[in-house]
Write a protein that holds these residues in place. Structure first.
Motif, mmCIF file in Angstrom:
data_model
loop_
_atom_site.group_PDB
_atom_site.id
_atom_site.type_symbol
_atom_site.label_atom_id
_atom_site.label_comp_id
_atom_site.label_asym_id
_atom_site.label_seq_id
_atom_site.Cartn_x
_atom_site.Cartn_y
_atom_site.Cartn_z
ATOM 1 N N ASN B 265 0.830 -1.219 0.000
ATOM 2 C CA ASN B 265 0.000 0.000 0.000
ATOM 3 C C ASN B 265 0.856 1.258 0.000
ATOM 4 O OD1 ASN B 265 -2.392 -1.308 -0.113
ATOM 5 N ND2 ASN B 265 -2.801 -1.248 2.081
ATOM 6 N N HIS B 266 1.971 1.198 0.722
ATOM 7 C CA HIS B 266 2.886 2.340 0.772
ATOM 8 C C HIS B 266 3.444 2.623 -0.627
ATOM 9 C CE1 HIS B 266 6.767 4.387 1.691
ATOM 10 N NE2 HIS B 266 5.951 5.055 2.501
ATOM 11 N N THR B 267 3.832 1.560 -1.326
ATOM 12 C CA THR B 267 4.374 1.725 -2.687
ATOM 13 C C THR B 267 3.290 2.231 -3.636
ATOM 14 O OG1 THR B 267 5.850 -0.118 -2.249
ATOM 15 C CG2 THR B 267 5.627 0.535 -4.537
ATOM 16 N N LEU B 268 2.091 1.646 -3.517
ATOM 17 C CA LEU B 268 0.997 2.069 -4.411
ATOM 18 C C LEU B 268 0.624 3.536 -4.171
ATOM 19 C CD1 LEU B 268 -1.341 -1.081 -4.393
ATOM 20 C CD2 LEU B 268 0.167 -0.327 -6.226
ATOM 21 N N LEU B 269 0.699 3.945 -2.903
ATOM 22 C CA LEU B 269 0.407 5.340 -2.577
ATOM 23 C C LEU B 269 1.430 6.267 -3.232
ATOM 24 C CD1 LEU B 269 -1.775 6.704 -0.785
ATOM 25 C CD2 LEU B 269 -0.018 6.967 0.947
ATOM 26 N N TYR B 270 2.688 5.825 -3.189
ATOM 27 C CA TYR B 270 3.751 6.606 -3.847
ATOM 28 C C TYR B 270 3.460 6.699 -5.346
ATOM 29 C CZ TYR B 270 8.104 7.625 -6.187
ATOM 30 O OH TYR B 270 9.040 8.173 -7.039
ATOM 31 N N LEU B 271 3.125 5.567 -5.942
ATOM 32 C CA LEU B 271 2.853 5.541 -7.389
ATOM 33 C C LEU B 271 1.676 6.452 -7.727
ATOM 34 C CD1 LEU B 271 3.268 1.733 -8.142
ATOM 35 C CD2 LEU B 271 4.697 3.573 -9.039
ATOM 36 N N GLN B 272 0.658 6.422 -6.864
ATOM 37 C CA GLN B 272 -0.546 7.217 -7.131
ATOM 38 C C GLN B 272 -0.282 8.713 -6.985
ATOM 39 O OE1 GLN B 272 -3.755 6.705 -4.328
ATOM 40 N NE2 GLN B 272 -5.297 7.145 -5.858
ATOM 41 N N GLN B 273 0.481 9.085 -5.951
ATOM 42 C CA GLN B 273 0.596 10.510 -5.630
ATOM 43 C C GLN B 273 1.868 11.175 -6.140
ATOM 44 O OE1 GLN B 273 -0.028 10.628 -1.409
ATOM 45 N NE2 GLN B 273 -2.250 10.418 -1.612
ATOM 46 N N GLN B 274 2.947 10.399 -6.278
ATOM 47 C CA GLN B 274 4.209 11.060 -6.601
ATOM 48 C C GLN B 274 4.832 10.633 -7.923
ATOM 49 O OE1 GLN B 274 6.917 11.457 -3.191
ATOM 50 N NE2 GLN B 274 5.194 10.859 -1.923
ATOM 51 N N TYR B 275 4.513 9.448 -8.394
ATOM 52 C CA TYR B 275 5.126 8.980 -9.629
ATOM 53 C C TYR B 275 4.626 9.833 -10.806
ATOM 54 C CZ TYR B 275 6.436 5.991 -13.530
ATOM 55 O OH TYR B 275 6.951 5.524 -14.709
ATOM 56 N N GLN B 276 5.572 10.331 -11.616
ATOM 57 C CA GLN B 276 5.216 11.269 -12.688
ATOM 58 C C GLN B 276 4.921 10.593 -14.020
ATOM 59 O OE1 GLN B 276 4.758 14.590 -12.164
ATOM 60 N NE2 GLN B 276 5.073 14.052 -10.009
ATOM 61 N N GLY B 277 5.352 9.340 -14.162
ATOM 62 C CA GLY B 277 5.156 8.659 -15.444
ATOM 63 C C GLY B 277 3.704 8.286 -15.693
ATOM 64 N N GLU B 278 3.475 7.608 -16.827
ATOM 65 C CA GLU B 278 2.105 7.235 -17.176
ATOM 66 C C GLU B 278 1.600 6.128 -16.251
ATOM 67 O OE1 GLU B 278 -0.242 7.082 -21.411
ATOM 68 O OE2 GLU B 278 1.819 6.408 -21.343
ATOM 69 N N LYS B 279 0.359 6.273 -15.811
ATOM 70 C CA LYS B 279 -0.228 5.289 -14.880
ATOM 71 C C LYS B 279 -1.479 4.677 -15.518
ATOM 72 C CE LYS B 279 0.908 8.709 -11.544
ATOM 73 N NZ LYS B 279 0.397 9.651 -10.583
ATOM 74 N N PRO B 280 -1.922 3.519 -15.026
ATOM 75 C CA PRO B 280 -3.113 2.908 -15.642
ATOM 76 C C PRO B 280 -4.321 3.848 -15.599
ATOM 77 C CG PRO B 280 -2.090 1.347 -14.168
ATOM 78 C CD PRO B 280 -1.395 2.651 -13.959
#
Lengths: 286, 280
Positions: B265-280
């Protein structure tokens, strides 16, 4: 500009302009709104269909569109709007009788059973020919805590192929096979596990009786052998299992009641669905 | 004669059929819908795109409109509807590139609605299709995301490394995988020494309690057998010691799963809020 010029101009200009206009579509003409709304309705996009029907009705009145708009509202769960629209269908309309049925059905879907029964009791049109309304009135009683009429009176409005189901629902409602949590607790107080037998949890009953009995027996033998510490440990364990079993029996009775109530409601909803009490059958989308 | 010709022009102007009623071209309708979509007015955008679809008998805008409807439904969380329209976009694709884009959007929706098996099937078909060899990095990228949502961080890292060994998502997935607890290891530890699995997952108090209960009931069981109280030994061993022993192993498994869920969940939260690349 002489006349021959003008004739030439007419000959070229008008077809060109006409062709240009042909490539254009009046998306918001009344006819096109209606066509699009019908398409949305038939693809079950009722929310958008209702918007388009309202738009159409603001330009042109049509009882069939008013009826479809009300149906679209009903399908999206906008029951108050649906009720208002069904009420607007005039007496001389071909949809008048259907609108009355749908009005009642909407009240039923809205779970306004008190309102449904109140309107039904005051409605002069409910004599004889409106058996669907009578049936909805009877079915609404199955969802409320109000008293039911006698069995014959309750079942008579329903056709033969539905009566066996209705009889079953009536029986459940008049004498629900619930288990008493208080009785379950008392039984388990008298004999550990008996309350669980009453709630039909036979495996749990055997386990509770064994656990309480064995711990009690060990505590007894330990005290006899003067092993007081072990005796008290097993007395505590036996008391824990004994009280747990009493509480567990009451909880098991509540779970049993919730399960059979859920089963009753599921079967009733399946019945309403299969026999089209929840949605009417129309040939708007061929 | 001049006055007369002006009259004719006025008449001609008024007779212009396109001025008689308010009309738009399909292009105007498309631009209007696109504008609504760009303003994130998704409900209205879908209505206008469906209107365009309905009146576009020659299907000139069928691909674009179905793609936009799919995207609008996706933004609204209506994944099944989105998939239906991406499939319609595939049917109306004008070229291979359109087809690929529509299929990738289907993959993205399948990732979001956790139907990762379906996403893998679409990606497999794309990967084995010779037409899309020039877009293999995109396939690796979305396959990586699919593995993330399938909770397979090791394979996710492998997919991102095929794009670039230093891909930021490769590093992130590797790190997440390294942080995660091995559930089997936690259980085995608790089988060998009661409470050890709880220690492994950082639940020290629970580990101590588990060890204490097992020592107590184990001692009483052994003592009963030593004292020739065979019945007592069986009862205490079976109903108490075994119960606490099994509970200790289940407890270790539960803690390992809970900790893993926190890490993910911690990683997914990072991906959701901070990752700048394209997301699903």
């Amino acid at each position: 500009m002489n006349k021959s010029h003008l004739i030439l101009f007419f000959l070229f200009f008008i077809p060109f302009q006409w062709n240009k206009a042909q490539n254009k579509i009046d998306f918001h003409s009344s006819d096109n709104i209606k066509l699009f709304a019908d398409y949305l309705f038939c693809t079950k996009d009722y929310l958008r269909a209702s918007d388009e029907y309202i738009n159409y009705l603001s330009k042109v009145y049509s009882d069939s569109i008013e009826f479809k708009s009300a149906l679209a509202f009903q399908k999206t769960g906008s029951f108050d709007e649906a009720l208002r629209s069904f009420k607007k269908i005039p007496l001389e309309s071909a949809f008048y009788l259907s609108s009355i049925e749908e009005f009642y059905r909407t009240l039923f879907l809205k779970k306004d059973f008190t309102g449904l029964r109140k309107i039904y009791s005051q409605d002069r049109t409910t004599d004889g020919s409106y058996s669907f309304l009578t049936r909805l009135d009877r079915l609404s009683l199955l969802f409320s805590e109000d008293s039911l009429p006698d069995e014959e009176n309750f079942i008579s409005p329903f056709p033969q192929n539905e009566r066996s189901f209705i009889k079953k629902f009536y029986k459940f409602k008049t004498s629900p096979p619930y288990k008493s949590p208080a009785l379950a607790s008392i039984l388990s107080t008298l004999i550990p596990g008996l309350g669980k037998v009453y709630t039909e949890n036979y495996g749990d009953a055997l386990f509770a009786a064994l656990l309480t009995g064995v711990c009690g027996y060990i505590a007894y033998t330990d005290f006899n052998a003067d092993h007081k510490v072990r005796g008290w440990i097993f007395t505590g364990a036996a008391a824990f299992f004994y009280t747990g079993n009493i509480y567990g029996s009451a909880a098991a009775a509540q779970i049993y009641n919730a399960k059979i109530k859920f089963k009753f409601e599921t079967e009733l909803n399946d019945f309403l669905d299969v026999f089209h009490y929840l949605s009417g059958v129309y040939n708007f989308c061929k | 004669m001049k006055v007369c010709s002006y009259k004719y022009f006025v008449i001609l102007f008024l007779m212009n059929p396109s001025l008689l009623i308010c009309q738009e071209t399909l292009e105007q309708q498309y631009q209007y819908s696109l504008n609504l979509f760009n303003k994130e007015r998704y409900f209205d955008a879908v209505t206008e795109l469906k209107r365009l679809n309905f009146f576009d008998k020659t299907k000139i805008y069928a691909y674009q409109s179905n793609m936009l409807i799919g995207k609008a439904y996706k933004e609204g969380g209506k994944f099944s509807d989105a998939l239906r329209y991406f499939t319609l976009a595939e049917i109306n694709a004008r070229n291979d590139s359109d087809l690929f884009d529509a299929k990738i959007f289907s993959v993205r929706v399948n990732i979001l609605r956790r139907t990762t098996d379906q996403a893998f099937r679409i990606l497999d078909r794309l990967q084995f299709d010779g037409k899309f060899t020039n877009r293999k990095n995109e396939i690796y990228y979305w396959r990586g995301w699919t593995y993330i949502f399938a909770n397979d961080w090791l394979n996710a890292a492998e997919q991102f490394s095929k794009i670039d060994v230093n891909h930021p998502l490769e590093t992130l997935c590797d790190k997440t995988n390294a942080e995660m607890y091995n559930v089997t290891e936690a259980k085995v530890l608790s089988y060998i020494i009661p409470g050890a699995g709880q220690f492994y997952t950082g639940h020290y108090l629970s580990g101590l309690l588990s060890l204490g209960w097992n020592v107590l009931w184990g001692y009483l069981t052994v003592k009963a057998f030593v004292d020739q109280r065979i019945f007592d030994g069986f009862v205490v061993g079976n109903f108490l010691w075994l119960r606490f022993y099994v509970g200790n192993v289940q407890n270790a498994e539960k803690f390992a799963n809970e900790e893993n869920l926190n890490i993910v969940n911690h990683t997914l939260l990072y991906l959701q809020q901070q990752y700048q690349g394209e997301k699903p």
